[in-house]
Design a protein around this motif. Sequence first.
Motif, PDB file in Angstrom:
ATOM      1  N   ILE A 130       0.841  -1.206   0.000  1.00  0.00           N
ATOM      2  CA  ILE A 130       0.000   0.000   0.000  1.00  0.00           C
ATOM      3  C   ILE A 130       0.878   1.260   0.000  1.00  0.00           C
ATOM      4  O   ILE A 130       0.598   2.220  -0.724  1.00  0.00           O
ATOM      5  CB  ILE A 130      -0.981  -0.021   1.197  1.00  0.00           C
ATOM      6  CG1 ILE A 130      -1.965  -1.188   1.024  1.00  0.00           C
ATOM      7  CG2 ILE A 130      -1.724   1.295   1.321  1.00  0.00           C
ATOM      8  CD1 ILE A 130      -2.844  -1.462   2.229  1.00  0.00           C
ATOM      9  N   VAL A 131       1.971   1.229   0.764  1.00  0.00           N
ATOM     10  CA  VAL A 131       2.882   2.386   0.785  1.00  0.00           C
ATOM     11  C   VAL A 131       3.474   2.613  -0.607  1.00  0.00           C
ATOM     12  O   VAL A 131       3.563   3.756  -1.089  1.00  0.00           O
ATOM     13  CB  VAL A 131       3.995   2.191   1.850  1.00  0.00           C
ATOM     14  CG1 VAL A 131       5.114   3.200   1.650  1.00  0.00           C
ATOM     15  CG2 VAL A 131       3.406   2.314   3.245  1.00  0.00           C
ATOM     16  N   ALA A 132       3.870   1.531  -1.280  1.00  0.00           N
ATOM     17  CA  ALA A 132       4.437   1.677  -2.636  1.00  0.00           C
ATOM     18  C   ALA A 132       3.408   2.298  -3.583  1.00  0.00           C
ATOM     19  O   ALA A 132       3.732   3.135  -4.436  1.00  0.00           O
ATOM     20  CB  ALA A 132       4.893   0.309  -3.152  1.00  0.00           C
ATOM     21  N   HIS A 133       2.163   1.887  -3.415  1.00  0.00           N
ATOM     22  CA  HIS A 133       1.061   2.387  -4.241  1.00  0.00           C
ATOM     23  C   HIS A 133       0.863   3.890  -4.019  1.00  0.00           C
ATOM     24  O   HIS A 133       0.822   4.683  -4.960  1.00  0.00           O
ATOM     25  CB  HIS A 133      -0.203   1.612  -3.828  1.00  0.00           C
ATOM     26  CG  HIS A 133      -1.187   1.401  -4.915  1.00  0.00           C
ATOM     27  ND1 HIS A 133      -1.023   0.454  -5.901  1.00  0.00           N
ATOM     28  CD2 HIS A 133      -2.377   2.000  -5.171  1.00  0.00           C
ATOM     29  CE1 HIS A 133      -2.061   0.488  -6.705  1.00  0.00           C
ATOM     30  NE2 HIS A 133      -2.899   1.429  -6.294  1.00  0.00           N
ATOM     31  N   VAL A 134       0.755   4.246  -2.741  1.00  0.00           N
ATOM     32  CA  VAL A 134       0.499   5.650  -2.390  1.00  0.00           C
ATOM     33  C   VAL A 134       1.712   6.519  -2.751  1.00  0.00           C
ATOM     34  O   VAL A 134       1.547   7.654  -3.224  1.00  0.00           O
ATOM     35  CB  VAL A 134       0.162   5.759  -0.888  1.00  0.00           C
ATOM     36  CG1 VAL A 134       0.143   7.208  -0.444  1.00  0.00           C
ATOM     37  CG2 VAL A 134      -1.172   5.097  -0.599  1.00  0.00           C
TER      38      VAL A 134
END
Length: 275
Positions: free
Chosen positions: A26-30
Amino acid sequence: MLTDHHTHLAPDDDPLDEEALSIERIVAHVTAAMDRGLAAVAVTEHIYRFRVAKPAWAHPYWETQTQWDIDAYWEALSEAKAIGFPLLVGIECDWLPTGQEVLVEALRGRPWDLILGSIHWVDEGAVDYDLYSAFDHIDSEALWRGYVDRYARAALSGQFDVMTHADLPKSFGPLPSPATLGWAYDAIADALAAGGVCLEVSTAGLRKAARELYPSRALLERCNQRGVPIVLSSDAHAPADIARDFELAVEAAVAAGYSEVQQLKGRDRRPVPIG
Ligand SMILES: [Zn+2]
Ligand SMILES: [Zn+2]
Protein backbone atom coordinates in the motif's frame (compact mmCIF):
# COMPACT_ATOMS: atom_id res chain seq x y z
CA MET A 1 -4.55 18.32 -7.91
CA LEU A 2 -6.02 15.27 -9.54
CA THR A 3 -7.12 11.89 -8.22
CA ASP A 4 -6.72 8.47 -9.81
CA HIS A 5 -10.12 6.83 -9.25
CA HIS A 6 -9.42 3.28 -10.44
CA THR A 7 -6.38 1.17 -9.48
CA HIS A 8 -5.62 -2.37 -8.35
CA LEU A 9 -3.01 -3.55 -5.85
CA ALA A 10 -2.11 -6.61 -7.91
CA PRO A 11 -2.47 -8.04 -11.42
CA ASP A 12 -5.82 -9.86 -11.77
CA ASP A 13 -4.28 -13.34 -11.88
CA ASP A 14 -2.02 -12.78 -8.85
CA PRO A 15 -3.23 -13.72 -5.37
CA LEU A 16 -4.93 -11.06 -3.29
CA ASP A 17 -3.25 -12.49 -0.21
CA GLU A 18 -1.53 -11.00 2.83
CA GLU A 19 1.40 -9.85 0.75
CA ALA A 20 -0.82 -8.09 -1.80
CA LEU A 21 -2.64 -6.36 1.07
CA SER A 22 0.51 -5.61 3.11
CA ILE A 23 1.31 -2.12 4.32
CA GLU A 24 4.49 -2.23 2.19
CA ARG A 25 2.40 -2.78 -0.96
CA ILE A 26 0.00 0.00 0.00
CA VAL A 27 2.88 2.39 0.79
CA ALA A 28 4.44 1.68 -2.64
CA HIS A 29 1.06 2.39 -4.24
CA VAL A 30 0.50 5.65 -2.39
CA THR A 31 4.11 6.76 -2.89
CA ALA A 32 3.74 6.37 -6.66
CA ALA A 33 0.56 8.46 -6.53
CA MET A 34 2.22 11.19 -4.47
CA ASP A 35 5.28 11.21 -6.75
CA ARG A 36 2.90 11.98 -9.61
CA GLY A 37 1.40 14.88 -7.65
CA LEU A 38 -2.02 13.31 -7.08
CA ALA A 39 -4.37 14.45 -4.34
CA ALA A 40 -5.39 10.84 -3.70
CA VAL A 41 -5.50 7.37 -5.21
CA ALA A 42 -8.47 5.02 -5.11
CA VAL A 43 -7.89 1.31 -4.71
CA THR A 44 -10.72 -0.54 -6.42
CA GLU A 45 -10.21 -4.30 -6.47
CA HIS A 46 -12.64 -6.44 -8.43
CA ILE A 47 -15.55 -7.73 -6.42
CA TYR A 48 -15.10 -11.10 -8.13
CA ARG A 49 -11.82 -11.56 -6.28
CA PHE A 50 -13.75 -12.08 -3.05
CA ARG A 51 -15.45 -15.22 -1.72
CA VAL A 52 -18.51 -13.24 -0.76
CA ALA A 53 -19.26 -12.76 -4.49
CA LYS A 54 -19.04 -16.46 -5.42
CA PRO A 55 -22.79 -17.26 -5.18
CA ALA A 56 -23.59 -14.50 -7.68
CA TRP A 57 -22.64 -16.48 -10.79
CA ALA A 58 -21.86 -20.08 -11.73
CA HIS A 59 -19.11 -19.49 -14.29
CA PRO A 60 -15.70 -21.23 -14.22
CA TYR A 61 -13.72 -17.97 -14.26
CA TRP A 62 -15.88 -16.40 -11.55
CA GLU A 63 -15.65 -19.53 -9.42
CA THR A 64 -11.84 -19.71 -9.59
CA GLN A 65 -11.38 -16.00 -8.91
CA THR A 66 -13.68 -15.59 -5.90
CA GLN A 67 -11.32 -16.87 -3.24
CA TRP A 68 -10.11 -13.90 -1.20
CA ASP A 69 -11.38 -12.23 1.93
CA ILE A 70 -13.22 -8.92 1.55
CA ASP A 71 -12.84 -8.18 5.28
CA ALA A 72 -9.03 -8.39 5.00
CA TYR A 73 -9.14 -6.07 1.98
CA TRP A 74 -11.39 -3.60 3.75
CA GLU A 75 -9.30 -3.60 6.92
CA ALA A 76 -5.94 -3.22 5.19
CA LEU A 77 -7.09 -0.17 3.25
CA SER A 78 -9.12 1.39 6.03
CA GLU A 79 -6.19 1.16 8.45
CA ALA A 80 -3.84 2.78 5.94
CA LYS A 81 -6.38 5.53 5.32
CA ALA A 82 -6.88 6.05 9.06
CA ILE A 83 -3.18 6.77 9.57
CA GLY A 84 -3.35 9.49 6.97
CA PHE A 85 -2.47 8.02 3.58
CA PRO A 86 -4.33 9.81 0.75
CA LEU A 87 -6.36 6.73 -0.14
CA LEU A 88 -9.89 6.19 -1.30
CA VAL A 89 -11.31 2.81 -0.38
CA GLY A 90 -13.29 1.52 -3.31
CA ILE A 91 -14.29 -1.51 -5.29
CA GLU A 92 -14.89 -2.35 -8.94
CA CYS A 93 -18.22 -4.14 -9.06
CA ASP A 94 -19.60 -6.01 -12.05
CA TRP A 95 -23.22 -5.64 -13.03
CA LEU A 96 -24.76 -9.05 -13.75
CA PRO A 97 -28.17 -9.66 -15.35
CA THR A 98 -28.89 -12.26 -12.65
CA GLY A 99 -27.22 -12.62 -9.25
CA GLN A 100 -26.67 -8.90 -8.82
CA GLU A 101 -28.48 -8.96 -5.47
CA VAL A 102 -25.58 -11.04 -4.09
CA LEU A 103 -23.12 -8.30 -5.04
CA VAL A 104 -25.33 -5.53 -3.65
CA GLU A 105 -25.52 -7.43 -0.37
CA ALA A 106 -21.74 -7.98 -0.34
CA LEU A 107 -21.17 -4.22 -0.50
CA ARG A 108 -23.75 -3.27 2.05
CA GLY A 109 -22.77 -1.81 5.43
CA ARG A 110 -19.34 -0.42 4.58
CA PRO A 111 -18.67 3.29 4.05
CA TRP A 112 -17.02 2.98 0.62
CA ASP A 113 -15.47 6.07 -0.93
CA LEU A 114 -16.58 4.95 -4.36
CA ILE A 115 -18.14 2.01 -6.14
CA LEU A 116 -17.20 1.54 -9.78
CA GLY A 117 -19.63 -0.21 -12.12
CA SER A 118 -18.21 -2.45 -14.84
CA ILE A 119 -19.36 -4.70 -17.64
CA HIS A 120 -16.78 -7.39 -18.37
CA TRP A 121 -19.11 -10.13 -19.67
CA VAL A 122 -21.76 -10.61 -22.33
CA ASP A 123 -23.59 -13.85 -21.55
CA GLU A 124 -20.88 -16.45 -20.87
CA GLY A 125 -18.20 -14.62 -22.88
CA ALA A 126 -15.64 -12.13 -21.62
CA VAL A 127 -15.33 -8.73 -23.25
CA ASP A 128 -11.70 -8.24 -22.22
CA TYR A 129 -10.23 -11.67 -21.49
CA ASP A 130 -8.96 -13.97 -24.25
CA LEU A 131 -9.47 -17.24 -22.40
CA TYR A 132 -13.28 -16.88 -22.45
CA SER A 133 -13.55 -14.30 -25.21
CA ALA A 134 -17.10 -13.41 -26.22
CA PHE A 135 -15.73 -12.63 -29.70
CA ASP A 136 -15.21 -16.41 -30.17
CA HIS A 137 -18.97 -16.98 -29.96
CA ILE A 138 -20.79 -13.94 -31.35
CA ASP A 139 -20.01 -11.31 -33.97
CA SER A 140 -19.09 -7.79 -33.00
CA GLU A 141 -22.57 -6.43 -33.85
CA ALA A 142 -24.23 -8.76 -31.36
CA LEU A 143 -21.47 -8.29 -28.82
CA TRP A 144 -21.75 -4.50 -28.84
CA ARG A 145 -25.55 -4.65 -28.62
CA GLY A 146 -25.39 -7.01 -25.67
CA TYR A 147 -22.65 -4.99 -24.02
CA VAL A 148 -24.48 -1.67 -24.38
CA ASP A 149 -27.73 -3.18 -23.08
CA ARG A 150 -25.91 -4.27 -19.91
CA TYR A 151 -23.92 -1.04 -19.62
CA ALA A 152 -27.07 1.07 -19.80
CA ARG A 153 -28.88 -1.05 -17.23
CA ALA A 154 -25.88 -0.79 -14.90
CA ALA A 155 -25.68 3.00 -15.35
CA LEU A 156 -29.38 3.31 -14.53
CA SER A 157 -29.27 0.94 -11.56
CA GLY A 158 -28.32 3.57 -8.98
CA GLN A 159 -25.73 1.17 -7.56
CA PHE A 160 -22.62 2.89 -8.88
CA ASP A 161 -20.82 6.21 -8.50
CA VAL A 162 -18.71 5.83 -11.63
CA MET A 163 -19.11 3.69 -14.73
CA THR A 164 -15.81 2.36 -16.07
CA HIS A 165 -14.15 1.78 -19.49
CA ALA A 166 -17.26 2.66 -21.53
CA ASP A 167 -16.12 1.33 -24.92
CA LEU A 168 -14.06 -1.59 -23.60
CA PRO A 169 -14.86 -4.05 -26.44
CA LYS A 170 -12.88 -1.92 -28.93
CA SER A 171 -9.61 -3.30 -27.52
CA PHE A 172 -10.48 -6.97 -27.84
CA GLY A 173 -12.18 -7.50 -31.20
CA PRO A 174 -13.39 -5.81 -34.38
CA LEU A 175 -15.59 -2.73 -34.16
CA PRO A 176 -19.22 -3.01 -35.29
CA SER A 177 -20.61 -0.99 -38.23
CA PRO A 178 -20.47 2.81 -37.91
CA ALA A 179 -24.26 2.83 -37.48
CA THR A 180 -24.10 0.40 -34.55
CA LEU A 181 -21.20 2.27 -33.02
CA GLY A 182 -23.11 5.57 -33.25
CA TRP A 183 -26.15 3.93 -31.66
CA ALA A 184 -23.91 2.50 -28.91
CA TYR A 185 -22.37 5.88 -28.11
CA ASP A 186 -25.79 7.56 -27.91
CA ALA A 187 -27.25 4.80 -25.75
CA ILE A 188 -24.28 4.84 -23.35
CA ALA A 189 -24.25 8.64 -23.02
CA ASP A 190 -28.06 8.76 -22.57
CA ALA A 191 -27.93 6.12 -19.82
CA LEU A 192 -25.06 7.83 -17.97
CA ALA A 193 -26.95 11.13 -18.04
CA ALA A 194 -30.25 9.57 -16.97
CA GLY A 195 -28.54 7.57 -14.23
CA GLY A 196 -26.76 10.63 -12.82
CA VAL A 197 -23.53 8.66 -12.72
CA CYS A 198 -19.94 9.72 -13.52
CA LEU A 199 -17.99 8.29 -16.43
CA GLU A 200 -14.29 7.54 -16.06
CA VAL A 201 -11.81 8.77 -18.64
CA SER A 202 -9.38 5.90 -18.43
CA THR A 203 -5.86 5.82 -19.78
CA ALA A 204 -5.84 2.00 -19.69
CA GLY A 205 -7.03 1.88 -23.32
CA LEU A 206 -3.76 3.52 -24.39
CA ARG A 207 -1.95 0.44 -23.09
CA LYS A 208 -4.29 -1.97 -24.93
CA ALA A 209 -4.71 -2.83 -28.62
CA ALA A 210 -7.05 0.12 -29.29
CA ARG A 211 -4.26 2.54 -28.30
CA GLU A 212 -6.78 5.17 -27.33
CA LEU A 213 -8.50 6.34 -24.18
CA TYR A 214 -11.70 4.82 -22.87
CA PRO A 215 -13.93 6.44 -24.04
CA SER A 216 -13.23 7.49 -27.62
CA ARG A 217 -13.39 11.17 -28.45
CA ALA A 218 -16.80 10.84 -30.15
CA LEU A 219 -18.29 9.18 -27.06
CA LEU A 220 -16.71 11.68 -24.69
CA GLU A 221 -18.18 14.56 -26.71
CA ARG A 222 -21.64 13.00 -26.51
CA CYS A 223 -21.23 12.68 -22.73
CA ASN A 224 -20.20 16.32 -22.45
CA GLN A 225 -23.22 17.40 -24.50
CA ARG A 226 -25.48 15.58 -22.02
CA GLY A 227 -23.75 16.97 -18.91
CA VAL A 228 -22.27 13.64 -17.77
CA PRO A 229 -19.61 14.31 -15.10
CA ILE A 230 -16.20 12.65 -15.50
CA VAL A 231 -13.39 11.34 -13.30
CA LEU A 232 -9.84 10.39 -14.29
CA SER A 233 -8.48 6.89 -13.91
CA SER A 234 -5.61 4.67 -14.98
CA ASP A 235 -6.90 1.17 -14.09
CA ALA A 236 -3.29 0.56 -12.97
CA HIS A 237 -2.48 -2.94 -11.76
CA ALA A 238 1.03 -1.86 -10.67
CA PRO A 239 2.44 1.39 -9.20
CA ALA A 240 4.22 2.30 -12.44
CA ASP A 241 0.87 2.76 -14.19
CA ILE A 242 -0.80 4.97 -11.56
CA ALA A 243 -1.91 8.25 -13.19
CA ARG A 244 -0.05 7.20 -16.31
CA ASP A 245 -0.82 9.44 -19.33
CA PHE A 246 -3.14 11.65 -17.26
CA GLU A 247 -2.00 14.64 -19.32
CA LEU A 248 -3.56 12.96 -22.37
CA ALA A 249 -6.80 12.30 -20.49
CA VAL A 250 -6.98 15.96 -19.43
CA GLU A 251 -6.25 17.07 -22.99
CA ALA A 252 -9.05 14.84 -24.33
CA ALA A 253 -11.50 16.06 -21.70
CA VAL A 254 -10.77 19.70 -22.53
CA ALA A 255 -11.05 18.97 -26.28
CA ALA A 256 -14.46 17.38 -25.66
CA GLY A 257 -15.63 20.54 -23.88
CA TYR A 258 -15.06 19.71 -20.22
CA SER A 259 -13.72 22.37 -17.84
CA GLU A 260 -13.84 20.26 -14.67
CA VAL A 261 -13.43 16.73 -13.39
CA GLN A 262 -14.97 15.23 -10.27
CA GLN A 263 -13.19 14.08 -7.13
CA LEU A 264 -15.00 11.42 -5.16
CA LYS A 265 -14.94 10.68 -1.45
CA GLY A 266 -17.49 9.00 0.79
CA ARG A 267 -19.65 8.37 -2.31
CA ASP A 268 -19.95 12.12 -2.78
CA ARG A 269 -18.32 14.20 -5.50
CA ARG A 270 -16.96 17.69 -5.93
CA PRO A 271 -15.75 19.40 -9.09
CA VAL A 272 -12.13 20.41 -9.67
CA PRO A 273 -11.18 22.68 -12.58
CA ILE A 274 -8.95 21.35 -15.36
CA GLY A 275 -7.25 22.80 -18.40
ZN1 LIG B 1 -12.62 -3.39 -15.43
ZN1 LIG C 1 -10.08 -2.29 -13.07
